[in-house]
Design an enzyme around this catalytic site. Structure first.
Site, PDB file in Angstrom:
ATOM      1  CD  GLU A  21      36.107-114.013  32.210  1.00 16.38           C
ATOM      2  OE1 GLU A  21      34.936-113.637  32.280  1.00 16.38           O
ATOM      3  OE2 GLU A  21      36.563-114.534  31.161  1.00 16.38           O
ATOM      4  CB  CYS A  71      32.733-112.412  25.283  1.00 20.45           C
ATOM      5  SG  CYS A  71      30.932-112.420  25.409  1.00 20.45           S
ATOM      6  CG  HIS A 106      32.824-114.866  29.885  1.00 23.42           C
ATOM      7  ND1 HIS A 106      33.134-113.559  30.183  1.00 23.42           N
ATOM      8  CD2 HIS A 106      31.773-114.819  29.029  1.00 23.42           C
ATOM      9  CE1 HIS A 106      32.292-112.746  29.548  1.00 23.42           C
ATOM     10  NE2 HIS A 106      31.462-113.496  28.837  1.00 23.42           N
TER      11      HIS A 106
END
Length: 386
Positions: A362, A267, A360
């Protein structure tokens, strides 16, 4: 909804003069920020506690918000970071076995001014056409003031472009996340220095679950602080604000790249890798926010459904390998492309051990298509371990 805010009138005022009328949600008062929309149908608590949303008034396109309440486990950081919150139908009461409280009380406890009862999909269509813009939510005594006065407050507020926010959301002290805390029983696979530009708690957890010890460092850290933990790799996290303002972190990243320590960014970290390589960044009309963004991985030809939250992007050639504008770093290619608008979604260096993605991997509460990127980076670290 708490008795304090229930049925109190509230207004959402956009900088172009558009006004939406609803009811107060969360704390009664005034808040200013950039109005953006998120298309996620789940994971509202993760959205609220994502530091990347600092300075932004988040509009939820999903109509029903708050149904599952909130809990201590799902928070992605130490607090709610959004500047304001906009929903259509706020849940009257939470109903979920994991719930520990209502979303309305959660917002009130953290002083977040919100509004509910407006057509968030109509608002989203407006933002898609006109672009993300400054806005304000006004309730209580502010809702009684002339709209012209409220509009002046909005138009005099600070725009997102040019804002430096990473330092304001970063941890002030370094801390370590150990693999053993997440059930890892084997030998340590590597040591990671992670620069906290607005890091979500799930990121070091994903590394720790794979056997990596993570030293999370404040955004203001220098190269000596990174070297002090003797890392096998360096990670730059997500975060808020305009990447054009992050000169200190760009210079730090260039030192990392010159050292040949493997680098991974997500990001904001992707945008900073782009800048470190010499590319520019620019503001997107309305950004990418939500958990249903399709991305093409050019390495495998697979399409991933990804979670995203960014309003800026890297300006780099999409379809060719080029020498980085900062020629000392060699060749680079765009590794991932957004399929909605062909925005750069990833960079891969071919002559130094560095890559990044704009989304992202995660992601909590999902999707998890891109979780392999943690394994890809751990493999890269192992290849360069002494």
């Amino acid at each position: 909804m708490s008795n304090l805010t229930q049925h109190q009138p509230a207004l959402l005022v956009l900088e172009d003069g558009t006004v939406y009328h609803g009811q107060a949600y969360g704390t009664v008062g005034k808040t200013l920020g950039e109005a953006v929309f998120s298309t996620g149908m789940t994971g509202y608590q993760e959205t609220l506690t994502d530091p990347s949303y600092a300075g932004q008034i988040v509009v939820q396109t999903a109509p029903h918000i708050g149904n599952t309440g909130v809990n201590a486990v799902d928070a992605e950081s130490r607090q709610v970071w959004v500047a304001g919150y906009v929903v259509r139908d706020a849940a009257r009461r939470p109903s979920n076995w994991r719930s520990e409280g209502s979303l309305d009380d959660y917002l009130s406890a953290q002083g977040i001014v919100g509004i509910e009862g407006i057509d968030t999909r109509a608002l989203t269509r407006h933002l898609r056409s006109a672009g993300a813009m400054r806005a304000g939510i006004f309730s209580g005594e502010y809702a009684q003031r002339p709209v012209s006065e409220l509009l002046t407050m909005v138009q005099e507020s600070e725009p997102m472009q040019g804002r430096q926010l990473a330092e304001s959301v970063s941890s002030e002290q370094a801390y370590t996340v150990e693999p053993q805390d997440f059930g890892w029983e084997g030998p340590i696979q590597g040591v990671l220095a992670a620069l906290d530009l607005g890091i979500k708690s799930m990121t070091p957890e994903q590394f720790a679950r794979r056997g990596v010890r993570v030293h999370v460092l404040p955004a203001s850290s220098d190269f000596e602080a990174i070297q002090a933990v003797k890392p096998d790799g360096v990670f730059f996290s997500n975060g808020p604000g305009d990447p054009a303002t992050a000169n200190q972190q760009v210079e730090l990243l260039q030192q990392v790249l010159r050292s040949s320590i493997p680098f991974f960014g997500i990001c904001f970290g992707n945008q900073l890798l782009g800048r470190a390589l010499g590319f520019g960044t620019y503001k997107l009309p309305f950004g990418h926010r939500g958990i249903n963004q399709p991305v093409l991985d050019k390495t495998t030809g697979k399409v991933e459904i990804t979670a995203q939250n960014h309003g800026f992007a890297v300006d780099a050639p999409l379809d060719e390998v080029v020498t980085a504008p900062c020629e000392e770093f060699g060749r680079v290619e765009v590794s991932h492309i957004g399929l909605n608008d062909r925005v750069v979604e990833g960079l891969r260096c071919l002559d130094i051990p560095a890559f990044s993605v704009q989304y992202h991997p995660e992601a909590a509460a999902g999707p998890h298509d891109a979780a392999y990127l943690f394994d890809r980076f751990i493999d890269l670290m192992k290849q360069h371990q002494n």
